[in-house]
Motif scaffolding. Structure first.
Motif, PDB file in Angstrom:
ATOM      1  N   VAL A  76       0.825  -1.208   0.000  1.00 18.82           N
ATOM      2  CA  VAL A  76       0.000   0.000   0.000  1.00 18.82           C
ATOM      3  C   VAL A  76       0.861   1.261   0.000  1.00 18.82           C
ATOM      4  O   VAL A  76       0.492   2.295  -0.575  1.00 18.82           O
ATOM      5  N   SER A  77       2.028   1.178   0.615  1.00 15.10           N
ATOM      6  CA  SER A  77       2.858   2.377   0.742  1.00 15.10           C
ATOM      7  C   SER A  77       3.379   2.857  -0.615  1.00 15.10           C
ATOM      8  O   SER A  77       3.864   3.978  -0.730  1.00 15.10           O
ATOM      9  N   GLY A  78       3.262   1.988  -1.631  1.00 16.06           N
ATOM     10  CA  GLY A  78       3.847   2.349  -2.922  1.00 16.06           C
ATOM     11  C   GLY A  78       2.909   3.070  -3.880  1.00 16.06           C
ATOM     12  O   GLY A  78       3.198   3.185  -5.074  1.00 16.06           O
ATOM     13  N   ILE A  79       1.798   3.602  -3.399  1.00 17.27           N
ATOM     14  CA  ILE A  79       0.864   4.243  -4.331  1.00 17.27           C
ATOM     15  C   ILE A  79       1.507   5.461  -5.011  1.00 17.27           C
ATOM     16  O   ILE A  79       2.327   6.163  -4.408  1.00 17.27           O
ATOM     17  N   GLN A  80       1.145   5.653  -6.256  1.00 20.50           N
ATOM     18  CA  GLN A  80       1.734   6.725  -7.061  1.00 20.50           C
ATOM     19  C   GLN A  80       0.754   7.876  -7.315  1.00 20.50           C
ATOM     20  O   GLN A  80       1.143   8.894  -7.892  1.00 20.50           O
ATOM     21  N   SER A  81      -0.495   7.714  -6.961  1.00 16.96           N
ATOM     22  CA  SER A  81      -1.462   8.806  -7.162  1.00 16.96           C
ATOM     23  C   SER A  81      -1.050   9.989  -6.295  1.00 16.96           C
ATOM     24  O   SER A  81      -0.600   9.813  -5.165  1.00 16.96           O
ATOM     25  N   THR A  82      -1.209  11.174  -6.844  1.00 21.60           N
ATOM     26  CA  THR A  82      -0.770  12.355  -6.103  1.00 21.60           C
ATOM     27  C   THR A  82      -1.950  13.282  -5.819  1.00 21.60           C
ATOM     28  O   THR A  82      -2.984  13.230  -6.495  1.00 21.60           O
ATOM     29  N   CYS A  83      -1.763  14.133  -4.808  1.00 21.53           N
ATOM     30  CA  CYS A  83      -2.757  15.157  -4.541  1.00 21.53           C
ATOM     31  C   CYS A  83      -2.019  16.433  -4.122  1.00 21.53           C
ATOM     32  O   CYS A  83      -0.945  16.361  -3.521  1.00 21.53           O
ATOM     33  N   ARG A  84      -2.564  17.564  -4.497  1.00 24.33           N
ATOM     34  CA  ARG A  84      -1.980  18.826  -4.041  1.00 24.33           C
ATOM     35  C   ARG A  84      -3.109  19.802  -3.737  1.00 24.33           C
ATOM     36  O   ARG A  84      -4.183  19.742  -4.362  1.00 24.33           O
ATOM     37  N   LYS A  85      -2.826  20.657  -2.773  1.00 25.49           N
ATOM     38  CA  LYS A  85      -3.841  21.620  -2.363  1.00 25.49           C
ATOM     39  C   LYS A  85      -3.830  22.782  -3.334  1.00 25.49           C
ATOM     40  O   LYS A  85      -2.766  23.275  -3.723  1.00 25.49           O
TER      41      LYS A  85
ATOM     42  N   ALA B 112      -4.274   8.986  -2.018  1.00 25.41           N
ATOM     43  CA  ALA B 112      -3.260   9.630  -2.853  1.00 25.41           C
ATOM     44  C   ALA B 112      -2.178  10.198  -1.937  1.00 25.41           C
ATOM     45  O   ALA B 112      -2.344  10.253  -0.719  1.00 25.41           O
ATOM     46  N   SER B 113      -1.058  10.629  -2.552  1.00 26.20           N
ATOM     47  CA  SER B 113       0.069  11.086  -1.742  1.00 26.20           C
ATOM     48  C   SER B 113       0.340  12.574  -1.971  1.00 26.20           C
ATOM     49  O   SER B 113       0.294  13.052  -3.103  1.00 26.20           O
ATOM     50  N   VAL B 114       0.634  13.297  -0.895  1.00 26.34           N
ATOM     51  CA  VAL B 114       0.992  14.705  -1.050  1.00 26.34           C
ATOM     52  C   VAL B 114       2.453  14.842  -1.467  1.00 26.34           C
ATOM     53  O   VAL B 114       2.858  15.849  -2.040  1.00 26.34           O
ATOM     54  N   ASP B 115       3.227  13.809  -1.152  1.00 29.49           N
ATOM     55  CA  ASP B 115       4.649  13.852  -1.470  1.00 29.49           C
ATOM     56  C   ASP B 115       5.149  12.413  -1.569  1.00 29.49           C
ATOM     57  O   ASP B 115       5.239  11.699  -0.558  1.00 29.49           O
ATOM     58  N   LEU B 116       5.459  11.999  -2.803  1.00 26.73           N
ATOM     59  CA  LEU B 116       5.830  10.594  -3.019  1.00 26.73           C
ATOM     60  C   LEU B 116       7.087  10.207  -2.240  1.00 26.73           C
ATOM     61  O   LEU B 116       7.313   9.034  -1.968  1.00 26.73           O
ATOM     62  N   ASN B 117       7.898  11.199  -1.884  1.00 22.63           N
ATOM     63  CA  ASN B 117       9.114  10.892  -1.124  1.00 22.63           C
ATOM     64  C   ASN B 117       8.839  10.604   0.352  1.00 22.63           C
ATOM     65  O   ASN B 117       9.691  10.101   1.062  1.00 22.63           O
ATOM     66  N   LYS B 118       7.636  10.988   0.787  1.00 15.36           N
ATOM     67  CA  LYS B 118       7.329  10.823   2.206  1.00 15.36           C
ATOM     68  C   LYS B 118       6.778   9.438   2.561  1.00 15.36           C
ATOM     69  O   LYS B 118       6.566   9.137   3.733  1.00 15.36           O
ATOM     70  N   GLY B 119       6.556   8.601   1.531  1.00 17.61           N
ATOM     71  CA  GLY B 119       6.023   7.260   1.803  1.00 17.61           C
ATOM     72  C   GLY B 119       4.687   7.320   2.505  1.00 17.61           C
ATOM     73  O   GLY B 119       3.821   8.120   2.144  1.00 17.61           O
TER      74      GLY B 119
END
Lengths: 411, 409
Positions: B151-160, B187-194
């Motif tokens: 699950v930690s590997g999701i690539q979907s992103t989100c930004r405010k 989704a992830s706000v920052d893919l580097n943050k896992g």
């Protein structure tokens, strides 16, 4: 009422007391116990003091008055600490199950009494024989002589042979009737014509004495014949169900010991620069064994709960006959003994070469587990019993009970 | 240590068993071929469930969306009761269970981490649709083409962006994804943050930039809808962030939302697997019965009945693990390890049961007909060792936890 997996406060207390005794006294001396092929006197008396020998004795006859659920919790701890010691326990042992299921009230009163007076007294059941005969039934015979029975023959693979003061001996009363022509007789070890002919050296559980007994014109009064109520066959099946459940609970303990030791060793042993528990091949194996242990324990608990309810009016109203009771016990013992052998096996495997030497406990667990799988209605027999019940087939003793012609076992 | 079902549980089991035997199973193959459960049946099912609403435990088993909003944040039925209902429906047809209207797998994350307003709104949407006589679903969008069990590997992103969040990514294998009124999307706000970067949103059907990709053609569970979802500059209002912005400042992260969901759903999935496994066992048992009972149980049948007994006890042992996991959830004990154990053991036992049942029945076992659904169950069961975390991932969860107190961890 609904599903719950929580032991009561009292059950926890009793379990923990036995677990502590096991951890402090039994486990550290398990090699000594095995080498001596017996429990040391202080362990024997310590266990008797805890009242463990009377765990399966009815309260009215000097038993502890604990439920079957409490008993299986305690049996698991014994199996976990040292299964050999568990089988060498003083007390009525298998005899208790025989008296409860096959004996009437007067017989129970009479034959449990010596055990209440002397907690170091031991009981046994002589059921098995060597290879099966050409006809169905036992080779050992019981012939009527006036108001008595005369027993002749040899019985094999008897747990506590030589240690027991009281035996229940199975013999053929009517050769023409096959498995419908058998009887069970209470025999005192001091009876004339009764002797113990050998003690076997066994692969596991060698602290317990497994041996053969000989009957040469042993006289038993009619009042000491256990008739099993209205239905001897049904009572005999319940005897095996009870006995199986006790073994199953111990097997869960052995399985858990295998799991625990493998888990601990996987943390200590390093390979390729890290503890082997960090390799998935090892970690998953150990996870699988935990699933086995906990699953088997669940079955044992549910069977114990079934047995606890089996005597009540509520139960009798809801269930016709013993089917559910037999099903639950059969699946428990088949699963638990199989799981114990697997856990013993994998415990050795995780230890590698160390598992093969006697410096570690792994090899003993494996031997004990295998022995245990033949200490009662085996997985083979239990699965046949389960299937016959599930299919509504006749419960032919030659298929659903561990009779000598199919698979002799230690009882 | 008690194992008796409550009266309510027995009633639920018996009612669903009747429904399954006489209504669902007879149309099972047709639904499988047509890739859908008839809407008329679902409507009947829902109204039947509603008519039983006085009985909390019973109504709840048909989906939380059918319940009154005031009790939305706390299910009034126990996990144990849900398991019993789920097993019985899966015994009839697992696809039907997956197609039932309601929040589905989207329910647990909203219940676990949603704000009061969010619970009111999203459970309410389904409840209102139901009142209007419409069928309504929620869904759970976590899996991606490159992130399944991990699950930690999701690539979907989100930004405010002002008062909105902008989501980009693709979700796959989403049950009821195309028909759902809303989907919980990770989704992830920052893919580097896992894991720390994960955010969970509720995305409503019809939102600009939110579309359905392909509907999967599958090995089994063919009557259930499995959709791909596409998010292209999808703008969702900030109030759709599950739990609200503040929740992510403390330790309750999106990743934990996903994990909390599993603690409740894995035993549920396990019990569905047990339902299918039991169906296969019973089928094989009945096939053997005829022959065993002829009166001369030939050797083959002695061997077969042993396999039957073994199948059954493995399923029962897994059932004990499953009941335990649900029991722990009900009394509020942490059950992540036990939930994974139940799922791993039940899926394994049930897959094995289906394979064995086919072997026991011989050629007959592979034939597809209305009164013999074994080949369908054999196809349906496989995914139970895959979805909600593969058998391997369950073992990762279990072994991490059983070694956690050892010194090298």
């Amino acid at each position: 009422m609904t599903i719950s997996f929580e032991p009561t406060e009292e059950q926890r207390l009793m379990r923990d007391t036995v677990a502590q005794f096991g951890a402090e006294k039994l486990r550290p001396r398990l090699r000594e116990t095995e080498a001596a092929r017996d429990l040391a006197a202080d362990l024997r008396s310590g266990l008797a003091e805890l009242g463990i020998g009377a765990l399966w004795t009815p309260e009215a006859h000097g038993g502890a008055g604990t439920s079957v659920r409490t008993a299986v919790l305690i049996e698991e701890e014994l199996g976990f600490s040292d299964a050999g010691a568990a089988f060498a326990l003083p007390g009525p042992n298998t005899l208790a199950h025989a008296l409860v299921e096959l004996g009437d009230e007067a017989q129970q009163t009479k034959h449990f009494a010596p055990f209440a007076q002397d907690p170091s007294r031991v009981g046994a059941v002589a059921f098995s024989e060597g290879r099966g005969l050409a006809r169905p039934g036992f080779a050992a015979t019981a012939k009527r002589e006036g108001a008595s029975w005369i027993l002749e023959g040899e019985k094999k693979f008897v747990l506590n042979a030589g240690r027991a003061g009281t035996y229940v001996v199975f013999a053929q009363t009517d050769e023409a009737k096959g498995w419908n022509g058998i009887g069970a007789f209470v025999v005192d070890a001091a009876a004339k014509g009764f002797s113990v002919v050998r003690r076997h050296q066994t692969v596991g559980l060698d602290a317990a004495a497994f041996g053969d007994v000989k009957l040469e014109g042993v006289r038993v009064e009619e009042s000491d014949r256990l008739a099993g109520g209205d239905d001897f066959d049904a009572a005999l099946r319940r005897f095996f169900a009870r006995q199986s459940l006790q073994v199953a609970a111990r097997a869960v303990g052995v399985a858990r010991a295998g799991y625990e030791l493998a888990r601990a060793y996987a943390d200590e042993r390093k390979a390729f620069g890290k503890p082997i528990a960090h390799f998935q091949a090892i970690a998953f194996l150990i996870a699988d064994r935990l699933m086995d242990v906990d699953g088997a324990r669940g079955l044992v608990w549910r069977a114990a709960w079934t047995l606890d309810g089996a005597g009540s009016d509520h139960w009798k109203k809801k269930h016709k006959g013993d089917t559910e009771l037999l099903l639950r016990c059969a699946e428990s013992v088949a699963e638990a003994t199989e799981v114990a052998v697997r856990c013993g096996d994998d415990c050795i495997q995780v230890h590698g070469g160390a598992g093969f030497v006697r410096d570690f406990i792994a090899e003993k667990l494996f031997r004990d587990a295998k022995q245990m799988a033949l200490c009662t209605s085996s997985a083979t027999t239990s699965d046949q019993l389960f299937a016959a019940l599930a299919l509504g087939a006749p419960l032919d003793p030659a298929i659903v009970l561990p009779v000598p012609e199919i698979q002799p076992v230690f009882i | 240590m008690e194992f008796e079902l409550s009266k309510k549980q027995q009633e639920l089991r018996d009612n669903l068993n009747q429904l399954g035997r006489f209504v669902i199973r007879p149309m099972s193959l047709q639904m499988d071929r047509e890739h859908q459960v008839p809407a008329t049946f679902l409507q009947q099912f829902v109204s039947m469930a509603n008519s039983m609403r006085s009985d909390d435990d019973l109504a709840a088993a048909f989906g939380e969306g059918k319940k009154e909003p005031p009790s939305l944040d706390k299910p009034s039925f126990t996990n144990r009761t849900s398991l019993i209902g789920a097993e019985e429906l899966a015994w009839a047809d697992a696809s039907v269970l997956l197609c039932l209207p309601g929040p589905g797998l989207g329910g647990p994350p909203i219940r676990a981490t949603g704000t009061a307003e969010q619970k009111q709104k999203y459970f309410g949407m389904i409840h209102d649709a139901d009142k209007r006589g419409e069928l309504a679903w929620g869904a759970y969008g976590l899996t991606e083409p490159s992130a399944g069990s991990d699950v930690s590997g999701i690539q979907s992103t989100c930004r405010k962006d002002g008062k909105h969040w902008v989501i980009n990514g693709r979700k796959c294998y989403i049950t009821n994804g195309a028909r759902a009124l809303w989907v919980v999307i990770f989704a992830s706000v920052d893919l580097n943050k896992g894991r720390a970067g994960h955010r969970a949103f509720v995305v409503e059907k019809g939102t600009t930039g939110f579309s359905v990709g392909k509907i999967e053609d599958k090995l089994g569970l063919r009557a259930s809808e499995t959709a791909e979802l596409v998010l292209e500059d999808c703008r969702v209002p900030e109030e759709n962030l599950l739990g609200g912005e503040d929740a992510y400042l403390t330790k309750s992260t999106g990743f934990q939302t996903a994990m909390k969901t599993f603690d409740a759903t894995r035993p549920l999935v396990a019990s569905m697997a047990l339902g299918i496994g039991r169906a296969a066992y019973e089928h094989a048992r009945d096939a053997v019965k005829d022959r065993y009972m002829i009166g001369r149980p030939i050797a083959r049948y002695h061997a077969l009945v042993e396999r039957l007994a073994k199948m059954h006890r493995r399923l029962e042992a897994a059932r004990m693990l499953t009941y335990r996991a649900a029991y722990m959830a009900d009394v509020g004990q942490p059950n992540a390890k036990e939930a994974s154990m139940s799922k791993a053991a039940a899926a394994q036992a049930a897959v094995k049961a289906c394979v064995e049942a086919i072997e026991i029945c011989g050629a007959e076992g592979t034939i597809s007909k209305e009164d013999a659904l074994l080949e369908k169950w054999f196809r349906d069961i496989k995914v139970y060792d895959i979805f909600e975390g593969t058998g391997q991932v369950q073992r990762v969860v279990i072994s991490k936890r059983i070694f956690s107190d050892l010194k090298s961890f």
